[in-house]
Design an enzyme around this catalytic site. Structure first.
Site, PDB file in Angstrom:
ATOM      1  CE  LYS A  22      30.870  39.413  32.836  1.00 13.10           C
ATOM      2  NZ  LYS A  22      31.597  38.465  33.691  1.00 13.10           N
ATOM      3  CG  ASN A  23      31.391  40.835  36.910  1.00 10.48           C
ATOM      4  OD1 ASN A  23      31.178  39.819  36.233  1.00 10.48           O
ATOM      5  ND2 ASN A  23      32.524  41.501  36.852  1.00 10.48           N
ATOM      6  CB  CYS A 117      40.816  31.933  35.238  1.00  6.33           C
ATOM      7  SG  CYS A 117      40.081  33.154  34.191  1.00  6.33           S
ATOM      8  NE  ARG A 122      39.611  35.265  38.462  1.00 10.45           N
ATOM      9  CZ  ARG A 122      38.676  35.720  37.639  1.00 10.45           C
ATOM     10  NH1 ARG A 122      38.663  35.351  36.380  1.00 10.45           N
ATOM     11  NH2 ARG A 122      37.737  36.533  38.083  1.00 10.45           N
ATOM     12  CG  ASP A 125      42.750  31.797  49.829  1.00 12.10           C
ATOM     13  OD1 ASP A 125      42.565  32.187  48.652  1.00 12.10           O
ATOM     14  OD2 ASP A 125      43.369  32.476  50.661  1.00 12.10           O
ATOM     15  CD  GLN A 126      41.346  35.344  52.207  1.00  9.12           C
ATOM     16  OE1 GLN A 126      40.837  35.874  53.190  1.00  9.12           O
ATOM     17  NE2 GLN A 126      42.468  34.638  52.293  1.00  9.12           N
ATOM     18  CG  ASP A 305      36.916  43.200  35.124  1.00 12.26           C
ATOM     19  OD1 ASP A 305      37.932  42.485  35.244  1.00 12.26           O
ATOM     20  OD2 ASP A 305      35.790  42.837  35.528  1.00 12.26           O
ATOM     21  CB  ILE A 327      43.559  42.827  40.512  1.00  7.84           C
ATOM     22  CG1 ILE A 327      43.335  44.302  40.851  1.00  7.84           C
ATOM     23  CG2 ILE A 327      42.490  41.920  41.144  1.00  7.84           C
ATOM     24  CD1 ILE A 327      43.098  44.643  42.302  1.00  7.84           C
ATOM     25  NE  ARG A 397      32.898  33.940  29.836  1.00  7.58           N
ATOM     26  CZ  ARG A 397      33.797  33.529  30.704  1.00  7.58           C
ATOM     27  NH1 ARG A 397      34.896  32.969  30.266  1.00  7.58           N
ATOM     28  NH2 ARG A 397      33.612  33.660  31.976  1.00  7.58           N
TER      29      ARG A 397
HETATM   30  C1  UD1 Z   1      35.538  39.756  40.316  1.00  5.77           C
HETATM   31  C2  UD1 Z   1      34.914  40.016  38.964  1.00  5.77           C
HETATM   32  C3  UD1 Z   1      36.014  40.166  37.923  1.00  5.77           C
HETATM   33  C4  UD1 Z   1      37.002  41.239  38.361  1.00  5.77           C
HETATM   34  C5  UD1 Z   1      37.510  40.998  39.793  1.00  5.77           C
HETATM   35  C6  UD1 Z   1      38.347  42.129  40.338  1.00  5.77           C
HETATM   36  C7  UD1 Z   1      32.810  38.850  39.117  1.00  5.77           C
HETATM   37  C8  UD1 Z   1      31.978  37.668  38.703  1.00  5.77           C
HETATM   38  N1  UD1 Z   1      34.070  38.896  38.631  1.00  5.77           N
HETATM   39  O1  UD1 Z   1      36.250  38.524  40.212  1.00  5.77           O
HETATM   40  O2  UD1 Z   1      35.419  40.517  36.685  1.00  5.77           O
HETATM   41  O3  UD1 Z   1      38.113  41.213  37.490  1.00  5.77           O
HETATM   42  O4  UD1 Z   1      36.388  40.821  40.673  1.00  5.77           O
HETATM   43  O5  UD1 Z   1      37.622  43.315  40.372  1.00  5.77           O
HETATM   44  O6  UD1 Z   1      32.349  39.745  39.826  1.00  5.77           O
HETATM   45  N2  UD1 Z   1      41.868  36.240  45.855  1.00  5.77           N
HETATM   46  C9  UD1 Z   1      42.473  35.384  46.741  1.00  5.77           C
HETATM   47  N3  UD1 Z   1      41.689  34.496  47.454  1.00  5.77           N
HETATM   48  C10 UD1 Z   1      40.331  34.435  47.305  1.00  5.77           C
HETATM   49  C11 UD1 Z   1      39.729  35.309  46.383  1.00  5.77           C
HETATM   50  C12 UD1 Z   1      40.512  36.208  45.667  1.00  5.77           C
HETATM   51  O7  UD1 Z   1      43.690  35.408  46.915  1.00  5.77           O
HETATM   52  O8  UD1 Z   1      39.692  33.619  47.969  1.00  5.77           O
HETATM   53  C13 UD1 Z   1      42.681  37.222  45.081  1.00  5.77           C
HETATM   54  C14 UD1 Z   1      42.647  36.987  43.583  1.00  5.77           C
HETATM   55  O9  UD1 Z   1      43.608  36.062  43.167  1.00  5.77           O
HETATM   56  C15 UD1 Z   1      42.884  38.383  43.043  1.00  5.77           C
HETATM   57  C16 UD1 Z   1      42.206  39.288  44.080  1.00  5.77           C
HETATM   58  O10 UD1 Z   1      42.075  38.492  45.254  1.00  5.77           O
HETATM   59  O11 UD1 Z   1      44.252  38.675  43.029  1.00  5.77           O
HETATM   60  C17 UD1 Z   1      40.853  39.811  43.665  1.00  5.77           C
HETATM   61  O12 UD1 Z   1      40.015  38.742  43.263  1.00  5.77           O
HETATM   62  P1  UD1 Z   1      38.422  38.812  43.395  1.00  5.77           P
HETATM   63  O13 UD1 Z   1      37.993  40.205  43.758  1.00  5.77           O
HETATM   64  O14 UD1 Z   1      37.959  37.687  44.253  1.00  5.77           O
HETATM   65  O15 UD1 Z   1      37.969  38.522  41.931  1.00  5.77           O
HETATM   66  P2  UD1 Z   1      36.686  37.723  41.513  1.00  5.77           P
HETATM   67  O16 UD1 Z   1      35.598  37.900  42.538  1.00  5.77           O
HETATM   68  O17 UD1 Z   1      37.077  36.351  41.074  1.00  5.77           O
END
Ligand code: UD1
Length: 430
Positions: A22-23, A117, A122, A125-126, A305, A327, A397
């Protein structure tokens, strides 16, 4: 309201075909709008998040044609909108991938900001930092990310946190930027690699996906492609835990065993038998399984996950286990539900201390999110008596035909939508 009812006690036994990831599919579908030529995507999972993503793609003007249940043809030459509707973002966070895809192709995107969420805060910013480094102007207006660039130009980007979403999003935009982008501290998840392979199959020049430095040399435009999505690591892991927790014997088929190593290692540690084949993994549960400790980490660490499914597994072992969730900060919401089934788990901050119990008893529980919902179903299948899991919209989902796949493994489970059916199920399976 749809819910699952099950009578626990049967070990899961047999083979199960794993669907597409899915992801990975969410990223690939967004990226498929980056060419005006036909894109054919195979091995798409038939789950709600994917169907919402396909609707969103249609909504901005692309043509989406279903060839069969798991294959679509997308043609984005008719896109007339670089603005994505708020509704889609509310339904799936991953519509943030439209920022990278639209910005890369049209140098302009307007996508609503994802809201909070239920597994924790979540931020994105990155993602935004990456787009800015490529020369985009990013404003937050009326709750949406509004991104524009005259020209996107490659840059050097260091992610402060390892983020799957940011890595994929920046990779998409950079693939159509001028010059080279170096993305450091990138996520290494199998679906990051799959999206990179997909982009490369459209003519992108991306090297190093799967390591923490990704080098992207921008190209002028992409061409059509035909691409098959990798198997879902988390769906496979869920059935592997299903074998362990019900003391069954399950072979997950159509998988990449390498992607499952962190899960296999933990199941071996608690005493299960794990046998790897070329594209399958067999897990045999043992009557006495023992405790272990787990910390969730970015790939190749133990996936967040899989944390709830593993917690349910550990809750039925002898001894005390500890799970550290590093995470997402709010991913233990299922613990109260599991306690109602007889689990003995205490949560302190981001650590859960699990004292193994001999068995669960069936109860009426509510699924708080996607993976926790699947974990509660596994608990119900291992429990004595009847369990009803509500809130299964979350499960649908991300899991294709979850109840059907479980039934084929011998589970006594049904999808129902009224109280009357609860009684019918009880009488039938009594
Ligand atoms: C993706 C997966 C989700 C999985 C997660 C971690 C998809 C659609 N979803 O979510 O199922 O649980 O990876 O493996 O692929 N963070 C920041 N700033 C940012 C982005 C992330 O601080 O701009 C932090 C988040 O709060 C979190 C960590 O980085 O603590 C990892 O998040 P991220 O890998 O981005 O998760 P998603 O891509 O949302």
């Amino acid at each position: 309201m749809n819910r699952y009812i099950m009578k626990g006690g049967n070990p899961l036994v047999g083979e199960v075909q794993i669907s597409g990831a899915k992801n990975a599919a969410l990223g690939i579908l967004a990226a498929s709008i980056m060419t005006d030529e036909n894109v054919i995507i195979e091995n798409l999972p038939d789950v709600r998040d994917i169907n919402v993503m396909l609707e969103a793609i249609q909504e901005i003007g692309a043509r989406v044609e279903r060839i069969d249940r798991h294959t679509v043809r997308i043609n984005a030459s008719t896109i007339h909108e670089v603005s994505v509707d708020d509704d889609y973002m509310r339904k799936i966070r991953a519509s943030y991938y439209f920022i990278g895809a639209l910005l890369g192709k049209y140098k302009s995107a307007e996508v609503p900001l994802p809201g909070g969420c239920n597994i924790g805060s979540r931020p994105i910013d990155q993602h935004l930092k990456g787009f800015r480094a490529l020369g985009a102007r990013i404003e937050i207006e009326r709750g949406a990310v509004v991104a524009h660039a005259i020209d996107l130009v490659g840059g050097h980007i260091y992610l402060d946190v390892v983020s799957v979403g940011a890595t994929i999003n920046i990779m998409m935009a950079a693939a159509l930027a001028e010059g080279q982008t170096i993305l450091e501290n990138a996520a290494k998840e199998p679906h990051v690699v799959d999206v990179a392979n997909f982009l490369n199959s459209m003519g992108a020049n991306i090297k190093g996906a799967g390591t923490d430095i990704i080098r992207i040399r921008g190209v002028r435009k992409f061409h059509g492609t035909e691409y098959s999505i990798i198997p879902d690591q988390i769906e496979a892991g869920t059935f592997m835990c299903g074998a362990a927790v019900t003391r069954g014997d399950v072979t997950v088929k159509n998988v990449i065993p390498k992607h499952l190593e962190a899960i296999s290692a933990k199941l071996l540690e608690i005493g299960c038998e794990v046998i790897e084949g070329d594209d399958e993994v067999r897990v045999v549960g043992r009557p006495r399984q023992h405790s272990t400790n787990i910390k969730t980490l970015p790939y190749p660490g133990f996936p967040t996950d899989m944390q709830p499914q593993m917690a349910v597994t550990l809750a039925l072992t002898s001894g005390t286990s500890m799970i550290t969730e590093s995470i997402f900060e709010n991913r233990f919401k299922y613990v109260d539900e599991l306690t109602r089934m007889g689990g003995n788990i205490k949560v302190e901050g981001n650590v859960a201390v699990i004292d193994g119990v001999k068995g669960f008893t069936g109860a009426q529980v509510v699924s708080p999110d996607l993976r926790a919902g699947a974990a509660l179903v596994l608990a119900g299948l291992a429990a004595e008596g009847f369990t009803v899991v509500e809130g299964i919209g979350y499960i649908q989902r991300g899991y294709e035909c979850f109840e059907e796949k479980l039934q084929k493994l011998g589970a006594v489970i049904e999808l129902i939508n009224s109280d009357k059916e609860v009684n019918k199920f009880r009488l039938k399976t009594g």
